[in-house]
Scaffold this active site. Structure first.
Site, PDB file in Angstrom:
ATOM      1  N   HIS B 176       0.764  -1.247   0.000  1.00  0.00           N
ATOM      2  CA  HIS B 176       0.000   0.000   0.000  1.00  0.00           C
ATOM      3  C   HIS B 176       0.795   1.298   0.000  1.00  0.00           C
ATOM      4  O   HIS B 176       0.235   2.342   0.294  1.00  0.00           O
ATOM      5  CB  HIS B 176      -0.936   0.037   1.221  1.00  0.00           C
ATOM      6  CG  HIS B 176      -2.112  -0.896   1.125  1.00  0.00           C
ATOM      7  ND1 HIS B 176      -1.981  -2.252   1.164  1.00  0.00           N
ATOM      8  CD2 HIS B 176      -3.439  -0.672   0.999  1.00  0.00           C
ATOM      9  CE1 HIS B 176      -3.173  -2.818   1.079  1.00  0.00           C
ATOM     10  NE2 HIS B 176      -4.068  -1.896   0.960  1.00  0.00           N
ATOM     11  N   GLY B 227      -0.796  -1.933  -5.766  1.00  0.00           N
ATOM     12  CA  GLY B 227      -1.614  -3.080  -5.365  1.00  0.00           C
ATOM     13  C   GLY B 227      -3.016  -2.631  -5.008  1.00  0.00           C
ATOM     14  O   GLY B 227      -3.991  -3.313  -5.311  1.00  0.00           O
ATOM     15  N   HIS B 228      -3.132  -1.514  -4.344  1.00  0.00           N
ATOM     16  CA  HIS B 228      -4.429  -0.879  -4.078  1.00  0.00           C
ATOM     17  C   HIS B 228      -4.400   0.462  -4.796  1.00  0.00           C
ATOM     18  O   HIS B 228      -3.665   1.361  -4.419  1.00  0.00           O
ATOM     19  CB  HIS B 228      -4.648  -0.694  -2.583  1.00  0.00           C
ATOM     20  CG  HIS B 228      -6.059  -0.301  -2.226  1.00  0.00           C
ATOM     21  ND1 HIS B 228      -6.790   0.644  -2.923  1.00  0.00           N
ATOM     22  CD2 HIS B 228      -6.885  -0.750  -1.246  1.00  0.00           C
ATOM     23  CE1 HIS B 228      -7.981   0.775  -2.380  1.00  0.00           C
ATOM     24  NE2 HIS B 228      -8.077  -0.071  -1.370  1.00  0.00           N
ATOM     25  N   HIS B 304     -11.834  -6.560  -5.785  1.00  0.00           N
ATOM     26  CA  HIS B 304     -12.109  -5.652  -4.681  1.00  0.00           C
ATOM     27  C   HIS B 304     -12.770  -4.378  -5.219  1.00  0.00           C
ATOM     28  O   HIS B 304     -12.187  -3.669  -6.039  1.00  0.00           O
ATOM     29  CB  HIS B 304     -10.780  -5.336  -3.999  1.00  0.00           C
ATOM     30  CG  HIS B 304     -10.884  -4.569  -2.728  1.00  0.00           C
ATOM     31  ND1 HIS B 304     -10.695  -3.209  -2.666  1.00  0.00           N
ATOM     32  CD2 HIS B 304     -11.172  -4.961  -1.475  1.00  0.00           C
ATOM     33  CE1 HIS B 304     -10.840  -2.803  -1.420  1.00  0.00           C
ATOM     34  NE2 HIS B 304     -11.130  -3.842  -0.669  1.00  0.00           N
ATOM     35  N   GLU B 356     -14.207  -8.665  -0.589  1.00  0.00           N
ATOM     36  CA  GLU B 356     -14.940  -7.379  -0.575  1.00  0.00           C
ATOM     37  C   GLU B 356     -15.149  -6.927  -2.016  1.00  0.00           C
ATOM     38  O   GLU B 356     -14.845  -5.788  -2.387  1.00  0.00           O
ATOM     39  CB  GLU B 356     -14.152  -6.327   0.213  1.00  0.00           C
ATOM     40  CG  GLU B 356     -13.768  -6.803   1.607  1.00  0.00           C
ATOM     41  CD  GLU B 356     -12.867  -5.827   2.374  1.00  0.00           C
ATOM     42  OE1 GLU B 356     -12.129  -5.075   1.719  1.00  0.00           O
ATOM     43  OE2 GLU B 356     -12.933  -5.807   3.606  1.00  0.00           O
ATOM     44  N   CYS B 452     -11.442   2.907   7.041  1.00  0.00           N
ATOM     45  CA  CYS B 452     -11.490   3.504   5.712  1.00  0.00           C
ATOM     46  C   CYS B 452     -12.813   4.210   5.473  1.00  0.00           C
ATOM     47  O   CYS B 452     -12.841   5.300   4.894  1.00  0.00           O
ATOM     48  CB  CYS B 452     -11.221   2.464   4.634  1.00  0.00           C
ATOM     49  SG  CYS B 452     -12.393   1.130   4.519  1.00  0.00           S
ATOM     50  N   CYS B 453     -13.917   3.614   5.905  1.00  0.00           N
ATOM     51  CA  CYS B 453     -15.207   4.168   5.501  1.00  0.00           C
ATOM     52  C   CYS B 453     -15.548   5.510   6.146  1.00  0.00           C
ATOM     53  O   CYS B 453     -15.943   6.441   5.443  1.00  0.00           O
ATOM     54  CB  CYS B 453     -16.318   3.145   5.731  1.00  0.00           C
ATOM     55  SG  CYS B 453     -16.110   1.688   4.670  1.00  0.00           S
TER      56      CYS B 453
END
Lengths: 740, 740
Positions: B176, B227-228, B304, B356, B452-453
């Protein structure tokens, strides 16, 4: 109606007829038994000898041989012999070089010994009716090896014999020794009953004796109980066969101790955590193994469904054999919970893959069902033991449902591939794409490394006779629970009685029972009761009872009949002076039943399922096209005219070429007589499809959401086949429930 | 209608107005923004400083301080300084003694730095419209710490700075760093735009410069990519803000390289496996990170969902900024796949908790949905960038759906608790009992370790202005995508234009836009286009266009109007000589829409959902009683008289006492104006319940299966509330879809 509560226990309690005293010769079960005998048993023998190309090795016989060799070394070396000190090599251990397993090491799952026990159990049942010198010689040699592996003290589980006896019985939560004991007993009894040979039985008794010393209520004895139940029911059966009360006491101890405080599994885990010797996670999910509270306080069926079914079977057996009303009551509570809230319409149990377990009340998902074949079998075990405790037709109804549907669905019609998991709805596309459905296979698999289901199916099919009849403890009453063509022998009131049954279940409800008495053929008579189950699927009890008649029921010269009738708890009791040659005729109505689930089953709102007799039906894509979720039963038409559903005898043609590179889903060409249903239905017409993009795996059209309008309906006829026959024509969609 | 394909790109492409040039003052969004400003931002600051009692520490600021201290030591010690050699301490590392974290060590998730970046991003947006000296001072101090952590070479990710730079950029699959870079850029730009301060922006640029040296097409440069994803969209934005093409090139490189062969992630994994230095499993699920094939070949949205949404946003931004038609086409393909096959009616995406992720086409389970709040936000990002690429109302429709429903549902009405997962159907009983629903919470949680949210909701709510308007690259056209009360300023053809918008969305469809021109207030005019979206929910485009009128459309003295209209791609283009004080009035129809899903969505067969305007509604147990699966919309009555559905303005009273010992599900008493629907419905009457056994958690009655009969119906009225407001009155059942 007579209140069953007033019936003495000796008349209420009953036990199965001896295996050799019952034959099943009707087309349906004869075919199933021949499949097992000719296809499954030889395959299984190869499997447990690691002789199946492409299949994961079992290492079962390897382990027994290794243990036998170790035993031999011990005998040769005497005091020089140093037994292995325990080392944990995993719940499943594999050789580092699969081409060269170490001949002295244990491989496979901790419970791998049971592969042999289940095989020899099915072999024993098979030999009872179908002598086969070669098979028997093979089994005798295998038994020699197994017995050579037994320690002098009677202990017989190769996992610990080879890995180190210093930790034997130290991980009851996970290491399955008592499970191995249970299966060994079951196999040994079957082989003894099938062949009269007791070498394996004696070995099982010696292991049981050792276990009965180790565990028990007295000081110094271990207070544990099986992590995976089965020993309870096996020990009860061993007590019955040997007459030795000790085994019943041990079964009862395991049952009484289970879930009591201080919780043994917690003790074990905490001990291992403390001394750092935990093989496995020291924590444990107590409900998973029905060890969360004393069994008599359990009123909800929870946890691993096979474990639960075996435990409840053991409880029911012990309740009967010890006349224990509190234990019987616990069995009834658990039974009610299963049957009222946790039973699939296919006779399956276990709604969730999480722990291969019962889900919560009324949670019966169709597509993600677990419904393990072994769990349905365990339910049949439980049901029969409830019948033995108290003959009520409901037990037989559920037993029959489990046997004819989920149990048989576990095996392909060629006997060569098997389901672990028996979903009620399958979209193969989803199975391939969706990891949440990893457990659901759209076609049967050849064999499994953890091979519990195929041999379990083998042993119950080969012993299905035992589910058809029981005789009361006072020898006054012979119960017919399942109507199977063949013969049954029993001694009733000292009189040898033989029933010749002609039946064509599950397809037709009519048949007859000829009563033969005595050793000779003429002029003999005797006073006893023949009790016949009134199947729940035939309709109301009184009407169903009227579908049975005995020749002796006509008034005699004195104006009264020889045989009188009484209906209670779903059985017709025909009592009186039976004469040789008397005939009991039956002609049960077998209406197609359109069922809906209890509204609390959220999954099944707006859906119906179809059954007829003991058979649950399903729709396959092969007959009805894809997108079965758009196929609706025309419930209005069916309600208006129930006769609009056509019942058709037909020849089902199974067969599928190998559909993947491992041949999963391959079925030999087989033709079986069956009945299918042609049901008025309609299909929701899908708007003209927009050409699919390159990526689309299914036809695409937009929009995803649109203003509601009633679906455009196309009238069709849905073809439903027996559930047990699904997935015998290659990979395709299937559903038991149709939208209404 | 004009073919949009003929429109020059400079007129078609557009970008958002500057944040400070738009205000949102309508009741709806003002309330949401105030919630974030007053409740979320302070809480979040405490969270990233580990000052929230009972919540898992973030260690975010701890890590920056530790890195800053290390930097300081390096500067003091000079050549004596020995940097840490890399050691892997887990994807999430925690102090051995939580009471005494080592001040020099990294703790938390590998991406923990982003807690700060997301917070400072929301702070920046907030300060743009709501000056707050104290908050700004806090942020400035935090920025000082963050900047002090930056290495001399520009690298800025505390995970590797503290754990060892020798492995920086060596585990792009999981670690990340580029995700941290992306969030840092987004945060830095927001703070710069909100405050004019560029310290953090400069730091972000330096990290981006370092990254642009490290990665790239030239020899010696690394061929990896995130990767993300998020760096792609962030770098594109940075290029826009700074005018530096280098950042756009790097974004384009990451996008072009992704999924090409040889696959970089495979290379990385195999390298790690070979040299034994793998931190994590060397294998990788390429589709999970959209790295299974080159992005231009991808036509199905997979993996994802948040990663996917960020990637697609970056692709759309780069496609616009580089005029890349193949990339734009890939965006359109992926968009079509999402919108036609993978979008929840709540604007959520991500059908499965496994990864997810997006599930397979048409798989949109309601009760086990993942539908992460962040994923809906990423969809709004993607939609806005598609609008910037090509103004079509469909993009705005979906953006609006995601914003008003799933995004807002992620936050309680008191701004103090949050959903990660946004199911469309909840039975709390099942959530507690069923491990397959572990991810589904029936009530919002206070905060998350992997937070995160909540901060994602904070940043999008505080910048929602950016979603309302864009201006074309040729400055000819001002697009109104969302109707929000407030003001918007733009320069159109050199003329300063200010729109004063009066609107009452999402509850009422009428409003007006007053056009102010020039610096003075009178007598100014200018030639330009105002484009207004025709919301899909209002009905057919032509009819909806008729609901908009401008004062200048009346014929002038010469008989022709000053302002003429054109409708294309769901926008009304009003073009001509605008005068100061012109008024554009709109009065969009806002019918209640009863929707059904595409028949290929198996989950939704026989179900309907209700929407009105941008709002999706749901039924809660609090209003409708338990067992919502037995509540059916009376579709026949509704079809016969659509007016039978009542639309009612009302005051929704939120509030729930702490429902568990961690206060999960607790909501302060809050009253919010809303609209509810009263829908003709019927309930399936449940037969009189048999008294439940002790174990029964739900009312019990038998049998589990019974002969089908039409359900007994009780007429009721279903009360539906906006989906975003669910679970604000304690734990209870909820469903978006009702059976028909």
């Amino acid at each position: 109606m007579t209140d069953s509560a007033t019936t003495p226990e000796a008349a209420r309690h009953s036990t199965p007829l001896k295996l050799r005293d019952v034959t099943v010769t009707d087309a349906f079960w004869h075919t199933e038994q021949e499949l097992v005998r000719t296809a499954v048993l030889p395959f299984q023998w190869n499997a447990l000898n690691d002789n199946v190309p492409g299949a994961a090795p079992s290492y079962c016989m390897h382990n027994f041989k290794a243990a036998a060799a170790q035993n031999a070394r011990k005998n040769t070396e005497g005091k020089q012999f140093v037994p292995p000190a325990y080392s944990y090599r995993g719940f499943e251990s594999k050789p580092e070089d699969p081409a060269h397993p170490d001949p002295d090491k244990f491989y496979g799952f901790v419970f791998q010994d049971t592969d042999f026990s289940k095989w020899v159990e099915a072999v024993g049942y098979s030999l009872a009716h179908h002598p086969d010198a070669e098979l028997e010689a093979t089994a005798d040699k295998a038994i020699d090896i197994v017995c050579a592996a037994q320690l002098d003290n009677g202990y017989l589980d190769t996992y610990y014999i080879l890995n180190g006896m210093d930790r034997a019985f130290h991980n009851l939560r996970w290491h399955h020794e008592l499970y191995c004991l249970g299966h060994l007993i079951e196999g040994a009894i079957a082989y003894y009953e099938g062949t009269g040979k007791d070498k394996l039985l004696k070995a099982a008794e010696r292991f049981a004796d050792y276990t009965a010393e180790y565990f028990g209520p007295n000081e110094g004895q271990c207070k544990g109980y099986p992590g995976h139940e089965i020993a309870e029911m096996a020990l009860a059966r061993l007590a019955g066969v040997t007459g030795d009360r000790k085994y019943l006491d041990l079964a009862k101890f395991f049952i009484d101790e289970r879930g009591t405080e201080p919780n043994y599994f917690r003790y074990e885990g905490e001990r291992d955590k403390k001394d750092g010797s935990a093989d496995t996670d020291w924590r444990f999910d107590y409900p998973y193994a029905q060890a969360h509270e004393p069994v008599r306080e359990q009123t909800e069926a929870v946890g691993h469904a096979v474990r639960a079914g075996y435990l409840y079977s053991g409880m029911a057996a012990v309740a009967r054999m010890t006349d224990d009303p509190t234990l019987a009551k616990a069995c009834e509570n658990l039974w009610r919970n299963i049957v009222d809230k946790k039973l699939y319409v296919t006779g399956g149990i276990g709604g969730t893959r999480e722990g291969e377990a019962f889900s919560y009340n009324y949670d019966l998902p169709n597509d993600s069902a677990y419904s393990e074949s072994c769990a349905a079998i365990s339910l049949a075990f439980f049901a029969r033991r409830m019948l033995e405790l108290d003959p009520k037709a409901e037990y037989a109804d559920v037993m029959e449902l489990a046997l004819y549907n989920t149990t048989l669905a576990g095996m392909a019609l060629d006997g060569k591939s098997f389901f672990y998991v028996n979903p009620l709805e399958v979209n193969p596309y989803a199975c391939h794409k969706d990891r949440r459905l990893d457990h659901v296979k759209p076609v049967r698999q050849k064999w499994f490394g953890c091979a519990c289901c195929p041999p379990n199916i083998a042993r119950i099919v080969e012993s299905v006779q035992e589910y058809a009849y029981t005789v009361s403890d006072d020898a006054s009453t012979l119960y017919t629970h399942l109507y199977m063509g063949g013969e049954a022998k029993a001694a009733l009131g000292g009189m040898p009685v033989r029933l010749s049954v002609d039946a064509d279940l599950p397809w037709h409800g009519d048949g007859s029972v000829v009563v033969h008495l005595g050793e000779d053929s003429d002029g003999v008579s005797g006073r006893f009761t023949l009790a016949f189950r009134l199947p729940g699927w035939a309709g109301a009890q009184e009407a169903t009872a009227a579908a049975i008649s005995a020749t002796g029921e006509s008034p005699e010269a004195d104006g009264s009949p020889r045989i009188t009738r009484d209906v209670r708890d779903g059985y017709l009791y025909l009592t009186g002076e039976w004469r040789d040659g008397d005939i009991v005729s039956f002609d049960f109505p077998m209406p197609v039943r359109m069922l809906k689930a209890n509204p609390l089953v959220r999954e099944d709102v707006g859906k119906v399922a179809f059954t007829r007799g003991p058979i649950t039906f399903c729709a396959e894509e092969r007959d009805n096209g894809a997108n079965l979720h758009l196929l609706h039963a025309d419930v209005d038409a069916i309600l208006a005219d129930p006769g609009s559903i056509k019942v058709e005898d037909f020849d089902f043609r199974a067969g599928a070429k190998g559909i993947d590179d491992q041949g999963q889903g391959e079925v030999d060409q087989v033709t079986r007589h069956m009945v299918r249903l042609e049901v008025p239905a309609w299909r929701e017409v899908v708007p003209a499809a927009v050409p699919a993009g390159d990526s689309a795996d299914v036809p695409a059209f937009s929009p995803l959401y649109a203003q509601y309008a009633p679906a455009e309906r196309e009238s069709v006829t849905a073809t439903l086949i027996p559930y047990f026959a699904w997935a015998n024509r290659g990979e395709n969609e299937m559903t038991v429930f149709l939208h209404d």
